[in-house]
Enzyme design. Sequence first.
Site, PDB file in Angstrom:
ATOM      1  N   SER A   1       7.574  -7.353  -9.434  1.00 49.65           N
ATOM      2  CA  SER A   1       8.041  -7.178  -7.948  1.00 49.65           C
ATOM      3  C   SER A   1       9.600  -7.127  -8.034  1.00 49.65           C
ATOM      4  O   SER A   1       9.859  -6.184  -7.335  1.00 49.65           O
ATOM      5  CB  SER A   1       7.562  -8.663  -7.261  1.00 49.65           C
ATOM      6  OG  SER A   1       8.346  -8.550  -6.080  1.00 49.65           O
TER       7      SER A   1
ATOM      8  N   HIS B   1       0.963  -1.224  -0.164  1.00 50.78           N
ATOM      9  CA  HIS B   1      -0.052   0.045  -0.037  1.00 50.78           C
ATOM     10  C   HIS B   1       0.965   1.262  -0.072  1.00 50.78           C
ATOM     11  O   HIS B   1       0.220   2.408   0.133  1.00 50.78           O
ATOM     12  CB  HIS B   1      -0.981   0.094   1.132  1.00 50.78           C
ATOM     13  CG  HIS B   1      -2.297  -0.767   0.791  1.00 50.78           C
ATOM     14  ND1 HIS B   1      -2.305  -2.227   0.560  1.00 50.78           N
ATOM     15  CD2 HIS B   1      -3.534  -0.475   0.804  1.00 50.78           C
ATOM     16  CE1 HIS B   1      -3.571  -2.627   0.051  1.00 50.78           C
ATOM     17  NE2 HIS B   1      -4.170  -1.731   0.379  1.00 50.78           N
TER      18      HIS B   1
HETATM   19  C1  HEM Z   1      -9.559  -7.451   6.509  1.00 48.43           C
HETATM   20  C2  HEM Z   1      -8.717  -7.034   5.616  1.00 48.43           C
HETATM   21  C3  HEM Z   1      -8.818  -6.149   4.300  1.00 48.43           C
HETATM   22  C4  HEM Z   1      -9.815  -5.306   4.219  1.00 48.43           C
HETATM   23  C5  HEM Z   1     -11.139  -4.880   5.038  1.00 48.43           C
HETATM   24  C6  HEM Z   1      -9.682  -4.898   2.695  1.00 48.43           C
HETATM   25  C7  HEM Z   1     -10.360  -3.810   2.119  1.00 48.43           C
HETATM   26  C8  HEM Z   1     -10.044  -3.303   1.056  1.00 48.43           C
HETATM   27  C9  HEM Z   1     -10.997  -2.069   0.298  1.00 48.43           C
HETATM   28  C10 HEM Z   1     -12.159  -1.524   0.990  1.00 48.43           C
HETATM   29  C11 HEM Z   1     -10.158  -1.801  -0.824  1.00 48.43           C
HETATM   30  C12 HEM Z   1     -10.739  -0.696  -1.771  1.00 48.43           C
HETATM   31  C13 HEM Z   1     -11.422  -1.251  -2.794  1.00 48.43           C
HETATM   32  C14 HEM Z   1     -11.747  -0.222  -3.723  1.00 48.43           C
HETATM   33  O1  HEM Z   1     -11.284   0.829  -3.828  1.00 48.43           O
HETATM   34  O2  HEM Z   1     -12.676  -0.500  -4.628  1.00 48.43           O
HETATM   35  C15 HEM Z   1      -9.071  -2.595  -0.900  1.00 48.43           C
HETATM   36  C16 HEM Z   1      -7.907  -2.430  -1.792  1.00 48.43           C
HETATM   37  C17 HEM Z   1      -6.771  -3.227  -1.854  1.00 48.43           C
HETATM   38  N1  HEM Z   1      -6.390  -4.255  -1.147  1.00 48.43           N
HETATM   39 FE1  HEM Z   1      -7.475  -4.837   0.592  1.00 48.43          FE
HETATM   40  N2  HEM Z   1      -8.471  -5.405   2.130  1.00 48.43           N
HETATM   41  C18 HEM Z   1      -7.864  -6.145   3.213  1.00 48.43           C
HETATM   42  C19 HEM Z   1      -6.903  -6.864   3.098  1.00 48.43           C
HETATM   43  C20 HEM Z   1      -5.926  -6.935   2.117  1.00 48.43           C
HETATM   44  C21 HEM Z   1      -4.819  -7.991   2.118  1.00 48.43           C
HETATM   45  C22 HEM Z   1      -4.463  -8.813   3.046  1.00 48.43           C
HETATM   46  C23 HEM Z   1      -4.272  -7.509   0.770  1.00 48.43           C
HETATM   47  C24 HEM Z   1      -3.004  -8.188   0.359  1.00 48.43           C
HETATM   48  C25 HEM Z   1      -2.169  -7.664  -0.318  1.00 48.43           C
HETATM   49  C26 HEM Z   1      -4.970  -6.562   0.183  1.00 48.43           C
HETATM   50  C27 HEM Z   1      -4.564  -5.985  -0.920  1.00 48.43           C
HETATM   51  C28 HEM Z   1      -5.269  -4.818  -1.566  1.00 48.43           C
HETATM   52  C29 HEM Z   1      -4.887  -4.098  -2.654  1.00 48.43           C
HETATM   53  C30 HEM Z   1      -3.594  -4.523  -3.473  1.00 48.43           C
HETATM   54  C31 HEM Z   1      -5.981  -3.019  -2.937  1.00 48.43           C
HETATM   55  C32 HEM Z   1      -6.011  -1.880  -4.044  1.00 48.43           C
HETATM   56  C33 HEM Z   1      -5.462  -0.747  -3.378  1.00 48.43           C
HETATM   57  C34 HEM Z   1      -5.275   0.500  -4.592  1.00 48.43           C
HETATM   58  O3  HEM Z   1      -5.272   0.274  -5.296  1.00 48.43           O
HETATM   59  O4  HEM Z   1      -5.417   1.568  -3.824  1.00 48.43           O
HETATM   60  N3  HEM Z   1      -6.081  -6.122   1.019  1.00 48.43           N
HETATM   61  N4  HEM Z   1      -8.933  -3.298   0.242  1.00 48.43           N
END
Ligand code: HEM
Length: 593
Positions: free
Chosen positions: A522, A199
């Site tokens: 990566s 992130h």
């Molecule tokens: C309980 C745990 C987690 C929650 C509640 C969560 C929630 C979210 C939410 C709400 C988004 C934004 C989606 C959108 O804008 O449409 C997001 C983006 C993302 N999440 Fe998670 N996430 C979790 C865990 C993880 C984990 C473990 C990873 C592992 C790498 C991950 C990787 C990502 C990535 C790469 C994005 C895109 C970010 C971006 O482009 O700004 N997330 N997540």
Amino acid sequence: MAGMGLPVVFVAVTLLLSWDTGSTVNPCCSFPCQHRGVCVRFEMDTYECDCTRTGYSGTNCTIAELWTKIREFLHPSPGFSHYILTRFKWFWDIINATFIRDSIVKLVLTVRSNLIPSPPTYNSAYGYISWEAYCNVSYYTRVLPPVPEDCPTPMGTKGKKQLPDANLIAEAFLMRETFIPDPQGSNLLFAFFAQHFTHQFFKTYGRMGRGFTSGYGHGVDLSHIYGDNLERQHKLRLFKDGKMKYQIIKGDMYPPTVLEAPVNMTYPDNIPMEKRLAVGQEVFGLLPGLMMYATIWLREHNRVCDVLKKEHPTWDDEQLFQTTRLVLIGETIKIVIEDYVQHLSGYYLKLKFDPELLFGVQFQYRNRIAVEFNQLYHWHSLMPDKFNIMEHEYSYSNFVYNTSVLLDHGVEALVESFSKQIAGKIGGGKNIHPRLIKVAVGVIEESRKLRLQSFNEYKKRFGMKPYKSFQDLTGEVNTASQLELMYGDIDALEFYPGLMLEKPQPNSMFGESMTEIGAPFSLKGLMGNPICSPEYWKPSTFGGNIGFNIVKTASIQKLVCRNLKRCPYVAFRVPDTDSKDITSPGKEAPDEL
Ligand code: HEM
Ligand SMILES: *[C@@H]1O[C@H](CO)[C@@H](O)[C@H](O)[C@H]1NC(C)=O
Ligand SMILES: *[C@@H]1O[C@H](CO)[C@@H](O)[C@H](O)[C@H]1NC(C)=O
Ligand SMILES: *[C@@H]1O[C@H](CO)[C@@H](O)[C@H](O)[C@H]1NC(C)=O
Ligand SMILES: *[C@@H]1O[C@H](CO)[C@@H](O)[C@H](O)[C@H]1NC(C)=O
Ligand SMILES: *[C@@H]1O[C@H](CO)[C@@H](O)[C@H](O)[C@H]1NC(C)=O
């Protein structure tokens, strides 16, 4: 390996391909150019494949030059290399101890990095080389250009005119029924590391916003610690001895509250200001696991400042801060390659972070984060059903945005608990918790807005054979036939569903493509960092040999234990059941530190 053969461009006049109404179809919609050839449209119904330096010629870049034939004959397939690298431990134990290890690591780094164009090429608005795409770093880049706007189907010419509903795909194929643990034994310490680390460069700007990022650093810049702009950084800094602002709670250091460091942080309204912690990344209040890592890195920053200040009593705050930041960037890359990627790859080859390995070869020290990398890294299936901390069990509602979890239990308890709890398997389908399924729907919908090419086009681009059928993809019949009904054609399968539903490799957390496509992004991102370049990679950059050695000997174990009073079990996998592993790394650490 140099590209040879004259750049030959052939013109192909396709027969007047008429579509329903008699309008012509853009001939590039069928992606006729193979082997990374570039399709250019001429007149209405004509195209040329630019095969320059692809090692191929002919209308569609399909005729291999002699050298290409020889190289392909000698080059092992991705599947074969992976097979060798993840078996024969006795063999790799010998290799690890010899100079051959360096040669193989160097080969891995160069072969992987060479798959990423550098300088970057396309973005979501420009499917051709342009100055705007090059210079406007607000865009994520793209390895493959978007599907042209005027194609008969969303995937070009293959598949149906309308893609299946994204909610339907996510619910039918991706949503968890029962928790599937990761066969590689990854734990939550790994999962939150993945999320915390990525992130800093995955910061999509504005929901569904056409492939823009608010992270201008495009790599390991530690903006998740220091903020992604100077104003934010200054609000987080103490301006004394190079340090970051902090608060002491029960004798331990934590990030300051937003009252002390007035930066924007995303929190729900019901969280009082004095409970909102302020760190570089706006969204890290979301999860105690993220704030735990933010706390560890904050302590590490202030610790390294003390080390450097002792060595350089004349240095001002600015120089201490800047040099410490470079030390932490180095530590991050070292830990990511030697602990994180080592674990992820399952390789018996012992990976090595040594920038000097690349000094003799052509390599560009720059990086641009790609949309495809962002899509690929949505590893939400890592998340468990419940979060166990000591003897407490937290549901999602109790855990998400709960700022008390970290402060009540402390970093030690969280590290220990997250190390022992196994994470979910990423690939193979049906393992995303219902609470997170909306995120997967968002990924698929975004890929459509951005007109991402098909999974098979990406397989080819990254040196793999395209799948011939859905059964070939999933290795079974049930899901395969449902997918076939929905998509109609394997060549119309989308990128993210393809990655998630590909049959996992034996005892692995995902299939071949996640590794073959993810690893180049990566490793290019890690080794393309300026600190890896010859002018930077020397002791003086890091405040002398002491700082340089902190970088060269960093590990996740030391990072954690140097900043805790008690050293628990620290690793990216759950302890082996024979209890020996549970205590050994932890017990050894303090003497060694
Ligand atoms: C309980 C745990 C987690 C929650 C509640 C969560 C929630 C979210 C939410 C709400 C988004 C934004 C989606 C959108 O804008 O449409 C997001 C983006 C993302 N999440 Fe998670 N996430 C979790 C865990 C993880 C984990 C473990 C990873 C592992 C790498 C991950 C990787 C990502 C990535 C790469 C994005 C895109 C970010 C971006 O482009 O700004 N997330 N997540
Ligand atoms: C090139 O590709 C087009 C479209 O896929 C195909 O129709 C044509 O036959 C190919 N030409 C050659 C020479 O392979
Ligand atoms: C070689 O590296 C692998 C992966 O880190 C490890 O499993 C193996 O024990 C190592 N062997 C030696 C001799 O270091
Ligand atoms: C990048 O492109 C976007 C969209 O065209 C534009 O709004 C933005 O101002 C550009 N950024 C720079 C730094 O030119
Ligand atoms: C903080 O966020 C608010 C609302 O999104 C915005 O109006 C304000 O400009 C932001 N402040 C800073 C310093 O970014
Ligand atoms: C937050 O975590 C604390 C334990 O640290 C717990 O007592 C509390 O109930 C949790 N809050 C919510 C809203 O679940």
